[in-house]
Design a protein around this motif. Sequence first.
Motif, PDB file in Angstrom:
ATOM      1  N   LYS A   1       0.829  -1.212   0.000  1.00 27.88           N
ATOM      2  CA  LYS A   1       0.000   0.000   0.000  1.00 27.88           C
ATOM      3  C   LYS A   1       0.862   1.261   0.000  1.00 27.88           C
ATOM      4  CE  LYS A   1      -3.913  -2.295   2.220  1.00 27.88           C
ATOM      5  NZ  LYS A   1      -4.844  -2.344   3.360  1.00 27.88           N
ATOM      6  N   LEU A   2       1.877   1.213  -0.886  1.00 33.47           N
ATOM      7  CA  LEU A   2       2.763   2.357  -1.079  1.00 33.47           C
ATOM      8  C   LEU A   2       2.588   2.885  -2.497  1.00 33.47           C
ATOM      9  CD1 LEU A   2       5.932   0.820   0.632  1.00 33.47           C
ATOM     10  CD2 LEU A   2       4.381   2.513   1.625  1.00 33.47           C
ATOM     11  N   LYS A   3       3.078   4.086  -2.753  1.00 31.33           N
ATOM     12  CA  LYS A   3       2.929   4.716  -4.063  1.00 31.33           C
ATOM     13  C   LYS A   3       3.845   4.036  -5.084  1.00 31.33           C
ATOM     14  CE  LYS A   3      -0.074   8.088  -3.422  1.00 31.33           C
ATOM     15  NZ  LYS A   3       0.360   9.476  -3.276  1.00 31.33           N
ATOM     16  N   LEU A   4       3.242   3.553  -6.162  1.00 31.69           N
ATOM     17  CA  LEU A   4       3.994   2.823  -7.186  1.00 31.69           C
ATOM     18  C   LEU A   4       5.031   3.716  -7.857  1.00 31.69           C
ATOM     19  CD1 LEU A   4       4.367   0.230  -8.888  1.00 31.69           C
ATOM     20  CD2 LEU A   4       2.568   1.074 -10.405  1.00 31.69           C
ATOM     21  N   LYS A   5       4.635   4.916  -8.216  1.00 34.05           N
ATOM     22  CA  LYS A   5       5.534   5.816  -8.944  1.00 34.05           C
ATOM     23  C   LYS A   5       6.781   6.153  -8.139  1.00 34.05           C
ATOM     24  CE  LYS A   5       5.508  10.218 -11.445  1.00 34.05           C
ATOM     25  NZ  LYS A   5       4.689  11.412 -11.827  1.00 34.05           N
ATOM     26  N   LYS A   6       6.630   6.300  -6.846  1.00 30.50           N
ATOM     27  CA  LYS A   6       7.747   6.675  -5.982  1.00 30.50           C
ATOM     28  C   LYS A   6       8.655   5.481  -5.652  1.00 30.50           C
ATOM     29  CE  LYS A   6       7.057   9.849  -2.898  1.00 30.50           C
ATOM     30  NZ  LYS A   6       8.101  10.885  -3.136  1.00 30.50           N
ATOM     31  N   PHE A   7       8.077   4.285  -5.587  1.00 31.05           N
ATOM     32  CA  PHE A   7       8.829   3.136  -5.088  1.00 31.05           C
ATOM     33  C   PHE A   7       9.275   2.141  -6.159  1.00 31.05           C
ATOM     34  CE2 PHE A   7       7.088   4.638  -1.151  1.00 31.05           C
ATOM     35  CZ  PHE A   7       7.979   4.225  -0.182  1.00 31.05           C
ATOM     36  N   PHE A   8       8.788   2.292  -7.404  1.00 28.26           N
ATOM     37  CA  PHE A   8       9.039   1.234  -8.392  1.00 28.26           C
ATOM     38  C   PHE A   8      10.528   0.947  -8.596  1.00 28.26           C
ATOM     39  CE2 PHE A   8       9.997  -0.200 -12.708  1.00 28.26           C
ATOM     40  CZ  PHE A   8       9.342  -1.425 -12.694  1.00 28.26           C
ATOM     41  N   PHE A   9      11.312   1.958  -8.917  1.00 26.52           N
ATOM     42  CA  PHE A   9      12.725   1.712  -9.237  1.00 26.52           C
ATOM     43  C   PHE A   9      13.533   1.235  -8.023  1.00 26.52           C
ATOM     44  CE2 PHE A   9      11.626   4.364 -12.941  1.00 26.52           C
ATOM     45  CZ  PHE A   9      12.068   3.504 -13.943  1.00 26.52           C
ATOM     46  N   PRO A  10      13.337   1.820  -6.828  1.00 30.87           N
ATOM     47  CA  PRO A  10      14.053   1.265  -5.664  1.00 30.87           C
ATOM     48  C   PRO A  10      13.740  -0.204  -5.417  1.00 30.87           C
ATOM     49  CG  PRO A  10      13.173   3.425  -5.128  1.00 30.87           C
ATOM     50  CD  PRO A  10      12.609   3.060  -6.480  1.00 30.87           C
TER      51      PRO A  10
ATOM     52  N   THR B   1      15.332  -7.719   0.938  1.00 32.74           N
ATOM     53  CA  THR B   1      14.569  -6.943   1.925  1.00 32.74           C
ATOM     54  C   THR B   1      15.388  -5.772   2.440  1.00 32.74           C
ATOM     55  OG1 THR B   1      13.428  -8.971   2.607  1.00 32.74           O
ATOM     56  CG2 THR B   1      13.272  -7.073   4.078  1.00 32.74           C
ATOM     57  N   MET B   2      16.654  -6.037   2.722  1.00 30.18           N
ATOM     58  CA  MET B   2      17.547  -4.988   3.209  1.00 30.18           C
ATOM     59  C   MET B   2      17.690  -3.867   2.176  1.00 30.18           C
ATOM     60  SD  MET B   2      21.468  -5.408   4.567  1.00 30.18           S
ATOM     61  CE  MET B   2      20.938  -6.430   5.941  1.00 30.18           C
ATOM     62  N   LEU B   3      17.929  -4.246   0.930  1.00 23.33           N
ATOM     63  CA  LEU B   3      18.108  -3.250  -0.125  1.00 23.33           C
ATOM     64  C   LEU B   3      16.827  -2.485  -0.407  1.00 23.33           C
ATOM     65  CD1 LEU B   3      20.361  -5.197  -2.683  1.00 23.33           C
ATOM     66  CD2 LEU B   3      21.047  -3.344  -1.153  1.00 23.33           C
ATOM     67  N   SER B   4      15.675  -3.148  -0.311  1.00 23.60           N
ATOM     68  CA  SER B   4      14.406  -2.465  -0.593  1.00 23.60           C
ATOM     69  C   SER B   4      14.175  -1.312   0.374  1.00 23.60           C
ATOM     70  CB  SER B   4      13.241  -3.459  -0.532  1.00 23.60           C
ATOM     71  OG  SER B   4      12.997  -3.882   0.794  1.00 23.60           O
ATOM     72  N   ILE B   5      14.579  -1.496   1.608  1.00 23.21           N
ATOM     73  CA  ILE B   5      14.433  -0.435   2.609  1.00 23.21           C
ATOM     74  C   ILE B   5      15.482   0.650   2.392  1.00 23.21           C
ATOM     75  CG2 ILE B   5      14.525   0.124   5.063  1.00 23.21           C
ATOM     76  CD1 ILE B   5      13.462  -2.725   5.595  1.00 23.21           C
ATOM     77  N   ILE B   6      16.731   0.231   2.185  1.00 23.17           N
ATOM     78  CA  ILE B   6      17.830   1.193   1.996  1.00 23.17           C
ATOM     79  C   ILE B   6      17.595   2.054   0.765  1.00 23.17           C
ATOM     80  CG2 ILE B   6      20.287   1.409   1.469  1.00 23.17           C
ATOM     81  CD1 ILE B   6      20.743  -1.112   3.186  1.00 23.17           C
ATOM     82  N   PHE B   7      17.230   1.426  -0.359  1.00 22.26           N
ATOM     83  CA  PHE B   7      17.016   2.169  -1.604  1.00 22.26           C
ATOM     84  C   PHE B   7      15.810   3.093  -1.526  1.00 22.26           C
ATOM     85  CE2 PHE B   7      19.185  -1.242  -4.498  1.00 22.26           C
ATOM     86  CZ  PHE B   7      20.409  -0.872  -3.973  1.00 22.26           C
ATOM     87  N   SER B   8      14.761   2.658  -0.833  1.00 23.05           N
ATOM     88  CA  SER B   8      13.525   3.441  -0.813  1.00 23.05           C
ATOM     89  C   SER B   8      13.556   4.587   0.187  1.00 23.05           C
ATOM     90  CB  SER B   8      12.327   2.533  -0.507  1.00 23.05           C
ATOM     91  OG  SER B   8      12.433   1.967   0.788  1.00 23.05           O
ATOM     92  N   VAL B   9      14.415   4.494   1.192  1.00 17.03           N
ATOM     93  CA  VAL B   9      14.478   5.535   2.228  1.00 17.03           C
ATOM     94  C   VAL B   9      14.809   6.902   1.620  1.00 17.03           C
ATOM     95  CG1 VAL B   9      16.002   6.373   4.071  1.00 17.03           C
ATOM     96  CG2 VAL B   9      14.895   4.165   4.297  1.00 17.03           C
ATOM     97  N   LYS B  10      15.679   6.920   0.615  1.00 16.36           N
ATOM     98  CA  LYS B  10      16.090   8.190   0.006  1.00 16.36           C
ATOM     99  C   LYS B  10      14.925   8.939  -0.617  1.00 16.36           C
ATOM    100  CE  LYS B  10      20.847   6.742  -0.954  1.00 16.36           C
ATOM    101  NZ  LYS B  10      21.895   6.554  -1.991  1.00 16.36           N
ATOM    102  N   LYS B  11      13.900   8.194  -1.043  1.00 20.31           N
ATOM    103  CA  LYS B  11      12.752   8.829  -1.687  1.00 20.31           C
ATOM    104  C   LYS B  11      11.586   9.038  -0.726  1.00 20.31           C
ATOM    105  CE  LYS B  11      13.471   7.353  -6.465  1.00 20.31           C
ATOM    106  NZ  LYS B  11      13.270   8.681  -7.081  1.00 20.31           N
ATOM    107  N   SER B  12      11.746   8.599   0.513  1.00 19.88           N
ATOM    108  CA  SER B  12      10.615   8.586   1.443  1.00 19.88           C
ATOM    109  C   SER B  12      10.692   9.649   2.528  1.00 19.88           C
ATOM    110  CB  SER B  12      10.526   7.206   2.115  1.00 19.88           C
ATOM    111  OG  SER B  12      10.482   6.187   1.152  1.00 19.88           O
TER     112      SER B  12
END
Length: 261
Positions: free
Chosen positions: A86-95, A237-248
């Motif tokens: 339930k997160l925004k696809l546009k913001k999270f897709f590439f991370p 799982t680790m990378l998904s959080i690390i990569f997405s934090v920069k955009k969140s």
Amino acid sequence: MGTKDIGYGSLLMLLILVVPIMAINWKMKLKINKSLTYSIVRMLIQLSLVGIYLQYIFTLNNSFLNIAYLIVMIVVASVSTINSSKLKLKKFFFPIFFSILIPQVIILLYFNCFIVRLDNVFDAKYMIPIGGMILGNCLSGNIVGLNSFYYNIKNNENQYIYSITLGATKVQALIPYFREAILGAINPTIASMATIGLVSLPGMMTGQILGGSVPLVAIKYQIAIMLAIFIAKYFSTMLSIIFSVKKSFNDFNMLQKNVFL
């Protein structure tokens, strides 16, 4: 001796057993019959189409086609992960895409090259089924990890802000949520490895035995795939959080409200 075929009539006999479940759901006002029917119909259509498609892929066994199919699987897994979280696809897709792609490719190629020792590491017979098993577990791990991480921060926003106001850096303030997210994602796999063979015979091992493989060979494959799944799931799982934090988070280290649907 190959695996004995299952007739369409036999599959229908299993589907009939779902009818009493739907009746109980209706009686108990469990509003899941619509989603249950949708899921079953979608499963039937998807697996039928994949079965037909995979016959051509296995026959052609073209490395570029196999890689393209794997990329499509990763794209679908990324979209499914984000939507389920339930997160925004546009913001999270590439991370999320790259957090799945990197460990998936590394572990899959390592597995095919050094564990199975294939002459062609892109062999469709190994690349797609093994890649699918690893990918499916990465998907579930990322959903749990992302849900835990972002919604724990959202639900405990005051505690997070308090840590920041006391002088903690964003990384220091996020460590407890990061730790809990990783544990939530990988604990089911750890528990599964601890009970495998005692509580259940896993899918890959069962499939190989039904296909005529010697049980000891099937066991070695299952051990190898479970370790590969755990490693890929952990890093994904680790990378998904690390990569997405920069955009969140914004420039003030606050979680942006527009990351949620």
